[in-house]
Design a protein around this motif. Structure first.
Motif, PDB file in Angstrom:
ATOM      1  N   ARG A 192     -19.232 -29.567  75.496  1.00  0.00           N
ATOM      2  CA  ARG A 192     -19.903 -29.151  74.512  1.00  0.00           C
ATOM      3  C   ARG A 192     -20.430 -27.615  74.458  1.00  0.00           C
ATOM      4  NH1 ARG A 192     -23.871 -34.248  74.935  1.00  0.00           N
ATOM      5  NH2 ARG A 192     -25.009 -33.337  73.431  1.00  0.00           N
ATOM      6  N   ALA A 193     -20.671 -27.168  75.453  1.00  0.00           N
ATOM      7  CA  ALA A 193     -21.015 -25.946  75.737  1.00  0.00           C
ATOM      8  C   ALA A 193     -20.585 -25.223  76.550  1.00  0.00           C
ATOM      9  CB  ALA A 193     -22.546 -25.606  75.502  1.00  0.00           C
ATOM     10  N   VAL A 194     -20.229 -23.794  76.705  1.00  0.00           N
ATOM     11  CA  VAL A 194     -19.699 -22.963  77.809  1.00  0.00           C
ATOM     12  C   VAL A 194     -20.744 -21.845  77.895  1.00  0.00           C
ATOM     13  CG1 VAL A 194     -17.795 -21.768  78.643  1.00  0.00           C
ATOM     14  CG2 VAL A 194     -17.317 -23.775  77.333  1.00  0.00           C
ATOM     15  N   LEU A 195     -21.144 -21.718  79.331  1.00  0.00           N
ATOM     16  CA  LEU A 195     -21.588 -20.501  79.707  1.00  0.00           C
ATOM     17  C   LEU A 195     -20.977 -19.966  80.866  1.00  0.00           C
ATOM     18  CD1 LEU A 195     -24.427 -18.748  79.689  1.00  0.00           C
ATOM     19  CD2 LEU A 195     -25.209 -20.173  81.589  1.00  0.00           C
ATOM     20  N   MET A 196     -20.541 -18.336  80.596  1.00  0.00           N
ATOM     21  CA  MET A 196     -19.696 -17.629  81.435  1.00  0.00           C
ATOM     22  C   MET A 196     -20.322 -16.575  81.706  1.00  0.00           C
ATOM     23  SD  MET A 196     -17.139 -16.296  78.629  1.00  0.00           S
ATOM     24  CE  MET A 196     -16.499 -15.120  79.437  1.00  0.00           C
ATOM     25  N   VAL A 197     -20.246 -16.313  83.134  1.00  0.00           N
ATOM     26  CA  VAL A 197     -20.855 -14.846  83.738  1.00  0.00           C
ATOM     27  C   VAL A 197     -19.585 -14.227  83.758  1.00  0.00           C
ATOM     28  CG1 VAL A 197     -21.104 -13.880  85.976  1.00  0.00           C
ATOM     29  CG2 VAL A 197     -22.803 -15.771  85.318  1.00  0.00           C
ATOM     30  N   THR A 198     -19.661 -12.893  83.411  1.00  0.00           N
ATOM     31  CA  THR A 198     -18.380 -12.091  83.464  1.00  0.00           C
ATOM     32  C   THR A 198     -19.024 -10.443  83.409  1.00  0.00           C
ATOM     33  OG1 THR A 198     -16.536 -11.310  82.052  1.00  0.00           O
ATOM     34  CG2 THR A 198     -18.568 -11.923  80.810  1.00  0.00           C
ATOM     35  N   HIS A 199     -18.241  -9.737  84.104  1.00  0.00           N
ATOM     36  CA  HIS A 199     -18.276  -8.360  84.254  1.00  0.00           C
ATOM     37  C   HIS A 199     -17.431  -7.552  83.200  1.00  0.00           C
ATOM     38  CE1 HIS A 199     -15.134  -8.603  87.126  1.00  0.00           C
ATOM     39  NE2 HIS A 199     -14.485  -7.520  86.468  1.00  0.00           N
ATOM     40  N   ASN A 200     -16.693  -8.305  82.497  1.00  0.00           N
ATOM     41  CA  ASN A 200     -15.577  -7.750  81.424  1.00  0.00           C
ATOM     42  C   ASN A 200     -16.155  -7.666  80.102  1.00  0.00           C
ATOM     43  OD1 ASN A 200     -13.392  -7.383  79.574  1.00  0.00           O
ATOM     44  ND2 ASN A 200     -12.120  -7.901  81.422  1.00  0.00           N
ATOM     45  N   LEU A 247     -28.465 -16.873  89.138  1.00  0.00           N
ATOM     46  CA  LEU A 247     -28.885 -17.567  87.907  1.00  0.00           C
ATOM     47  C   LEU A 247     -28.147 -18.699  87.648  1.00  0.00           C
ATOM     48  CD1 LEU A 247     -30.845 -18.101  85.630  1.00  0.00           C
ATOM     49  CD2 LEU A 247     -29.587 -16.292  84.274  1.00  0.00           C
ATOM     50  N   LEU A 248     -26.712 -18.485  87.783  1.00  0.00           N
ATOM     51  CA  LEU A 248     -25.683 -19.522  87.354  1.00  0.00           C
ATOM     52  C   LEU A 248     -25.789 -20.698  88.276  1.00  0.00           C
ATOM     53  CD1 LEU A 248     -23.359 -19.727  85.072  1.00  0.00           C
ATOM     54  CD2 LEU A 248     -21.856 -19.263  86.724  1.00  0.00           C
ATOM     55  N   ARG A 249     -26.096 -20.502  89.547  1.00  0.00           N
ATOM     56  CA  ARG A 249     -26.110 -21.429  90.394  1.00  0.00           C
ATOM     57  C   ARG A 249     -27.496 -22.209  90.393  1.00  0.00           C
ATOM     58  NH1 ARG A 249     -22.221 -18.446  91.826  1.00  0.00           N
ATOM     59  NH2 ARG A 249     -20.602 -18.945  93.432  1.00  0.00           N
ATOM     60  N   ILE A 250     -28.407 -21.544  89.935  1.00  0.00           N
ATOM     61  CA  ILE A 250     -29.985 -22.143  89.521  1.00  0.00           C
ATOM     62  C   ILE A 250     -29.541 -22.944  88.337  1.00  0.00           C
ATOM     63  CG2 ILE A 250     -32.205 -21.801  88.709  1.00  0.00           C
ATOM     64  CD1 ILE A 250     -32.317 -19.198  90.472  1.00  0.00           C
ATOM     65  N   MET A 253     -18.243 -26.626  87.170  1.00  0.00           N
ATOM     66  CA  MET A 253     -18.287 -25.114  87.180  1.00  0.00           C
ATOM     67  C   MET A 253     -16.979 -24.594  87.783  1.00  0.00           C
ATOM     68  SD  MET A 253     -20.608 -22.300  89.800  1.00  0.00           S
ATOM     69  CE  MET A 253     -21.962 -22.806  89.016  1.00  0.00           C
ATOM     70  N   VAL A 254     -16.497 -23.464  87.383  1.00  0.00           N
ATOM     71  CA  VAL A 254     -15.096 -23.075  87.697  1.00  0.00           C
ATOM     72  C   VAL A 254     -15.465 -21.455  88.403  1.00  0.00           C
ATOM     73  CG1 VAL A 254     -12.981 -22.100  87.239  1.00  0.00           C
ATOM     74  CG2 VAL A 254     -13.959 -24.088  85.836  1.00  0.00           C
ATOM     75  N   PHE A 255     -15.103 -21.522  89.716  1.00  0.00           N
ATOM     76  CA  PHE A 255     -15.545 -20.300  90.455  1.00  0.00           C
ATOM     77  C   PHE A 255     -14.625 -19.072  90.485  1.00  0.00           C
ATOM     78  CE2 PHE A 255     -17.573 -23.694  92.217  1.00  0.00           C
ATOM     79  CZ  PHE A 255     -18.693 -23.593  92.390  1.00  0.00           C
ATOM     80  N   GLN A 256     -14.801 -17.987  90.765  1.00  0.00           N
ATOM     81  CA  GLN A 256     -14.153 -16.640  90.832  1.00  0.00           C
ATOM     82  C   GLN A 256     -12.696 -16.928  91.729  1.00  0.00           C
ATOM     83  OE1 GLN A 256     -15.979 -13.114  91.952  1.00  0.00           O
ATOM     84  NE2 GLN A 256     -14.128 -12.096  92.048  1.00  0.00           N
ATOM     85  N   THR A 257     -13.101 -17.449  92.767  1.00  0.00           N
ATOM     86  CA  THR A 257     -12.002 -17.881  93.914  1.00  0.00           C
ATOM     87  C   THR A 257     -11.365 -19.103  93.682  1.00  0.00           C
ATOM     88  OG1 THR A 257     -13.828 -18.766  95.368  1.00  0.00           O
ATOM     89  CG2 THR A 257     -12.989 -16.323  95.834  1.00  0.00           C
TER      90      THR A 257
END
Length: 412
Positions: free
Chosen positions: A184-192, A44-47, A75-79
């Motif tokens: 102006r906004a941040v969307l973050m994917v996290t499992h934590n 979803l984030l990549r879309i 985008m800031v990636f996990q790796t």
């Protein structure tokens, strides 16, 4: 609204991952996106970023339809994803070069971003000379140097040790709250889940298969946030509860289809023992903390215990069934027998495979894999095959000829 998604759907190799996803992101907020492992969060984030197209629906950024990467997002990636032959300064300036910014201007802006993220003095260092936390700071600087209005974080802190991750989260929040960022906004994917409650203004929970945004949980806490605050813990519990809710139809489908959770038997036994020590019932945040498990590690184990009939998970708690308690307290040989009984009774795929082996005495791995691929994309089919092999061999229900890649009946 800075970003909207309407009725977004995506499938891979005919396997639906997302369906009917609606999302809106307003200026001035941090939003966390949570869901089970493999549930479509990163897709979803990549879309949303325009990196992959949706099969259905649309994404709009500042009112314009997103049909590829757009200016104003980063985008800031996990790796860390840094070029090892480039210095910190060159890595950070690379995005500006792609935008056609002149050399002097891009180097000046890159130095400012490096200083902003706390790496002044390391401009000429190579990535191999930096710690993991410092390399991820370079990733943040590279994203921030293009002055994005929307910053997307894909598990941006998960590759770091807890102390380093906490420091970087705190520094980023300080910059955000002080208004030092153009973002102006941040969307973050996290499992934590604790990370989501510490940073976000609201949490969106992906559920189902294919996934959709099923719940939105506001996080109305002022910064700085204290993890020991009862209100903080209540929100953590609410998100755990949201992630463990399943509709009855979804539960039946998961049992009928073949998406078995990736859970090793040793880890299942260890978790069952831990729940038994807690009296047979445990609050999921407490259990995760005591066992040192992240959400993406805990939930597949819980799903497996539930699927096997050893536990029930609801409203943020897990409770061992009588069979689960007996399994946790049994000796090693008794455990194998009980596991085999529950595999045959609760996992149709295992029962079918075991029956075929008794009839035919041998079954090529490729034939089993081909049948799985009729129902699942190839990577998922191979993963499920590995789970079946590990569970079946432990239970003594099947053998395996590694050289010939043949499933065999278990030896008496």
């Amino acid at each position: 609204m800075l970003l909207t998604a309407r009725n977004v759907a995506k499938s891979f190799q005919g396997y639906p991952v997302l369906r009917g996803v609606d999302l809106a992101l307003r200026e001035g907020e941090i939003v966390a996106l949570l869901g089970r492992s493999g549930g479509g969060k990163s897709t979803l984030l990549r879309i949303l970023a325009g990196l992959i197209p949706p099969d259905e629906g649309e994404v709009r950024f500042k009112g314009r339809r997103v049909e590829g990467p757009v200016e104003g997002m980063a985008m800031v990636f996990q790796t860390f994803a840094l070029f090892p032959w480039l210095t910190v300064l060159e890595n950070v300036a690379l995005g500006l070069e792609a935008l056609g910014v002149r050399r002097e201007a891009r180097l000046s802006r890159a130095r400012e971003a490096i200083a902003l993220i706390g790496l002044r003095g390391f401009e000429e260092a190579l990535p191999k000379e930096l710690s993991g936390g410092m390399r991820q700071r370079v990733g943040f600087a590279r994203a921030l140097v293009v002055e994005p209005e929307l910053l997307l974080l894909d598990e941006a802190f998960s590759a770091l040790d807890p102390l380093t991750a906490e420091g970087l989260r705190g520094d980023f929040l300080d910059l955000w709250l002080a208004g030092h960022l153009s973002t102006r906004a941040v969307l973050m994917v996290t499992h934590n889940i604790e990370e989501a409650v510490a940073m976000a203004d609201r949490a969106l929970v992906l559920q189902g298969s294919p996934a959709r945004i099923a719940q939105e949980i506001p996080i109305p806490l002022a910064h700085p946030r204290d993890p020991g605050d009862p209100r903080f813990r209540d929100l953590v519990d609410r998100i755990y509860e949201a992630l463990t809710l399943k509709e009855a139809v979804e539960r039946r489908l998961e049992e009928e289809v073949l998406r078995l959770p990736e859970a090793r038997v040793g880890a299942l036994a260890s978790l069952a023992e831990a729940i038994a020590r807690l009296g047979g019932r445990a609050d999921l945040p407490v259990l995760a903390e005591e066992e040192g498990l992240e959400v993406d590690e805990l939930f597949p184990l819980l799903e497996a215990l539930e699927l096997l009939g050893f536990a029930r998970v609801e409203r943020g708690d897990v409770e061992l069934t009588p069979a689960g308690r007996a399994w946790a307290e049994a000796d090693p040989e008794e455990r194998k027998v009980m596991f085999a009984e529950h595999l045959l009774r609760r996992i149709p795929l295992m029962a079918r495979l075991h029956r075929l082996l008794l009839e035919r005495r041998r079954l090529p791995e490729e034939r089993v894999l081909a049948w799985l691929k009729d129902h699942l994309p190839e990577p998922e089919a191979r993963r499920v095959l590995a789970v079946i092999l590990e569970w079946g061999r432990y239970a003594g229900l099947l053998g395996y000829d590694k050289r010939g890649r043949i499933f065999l009946p278990s030896r008496p």
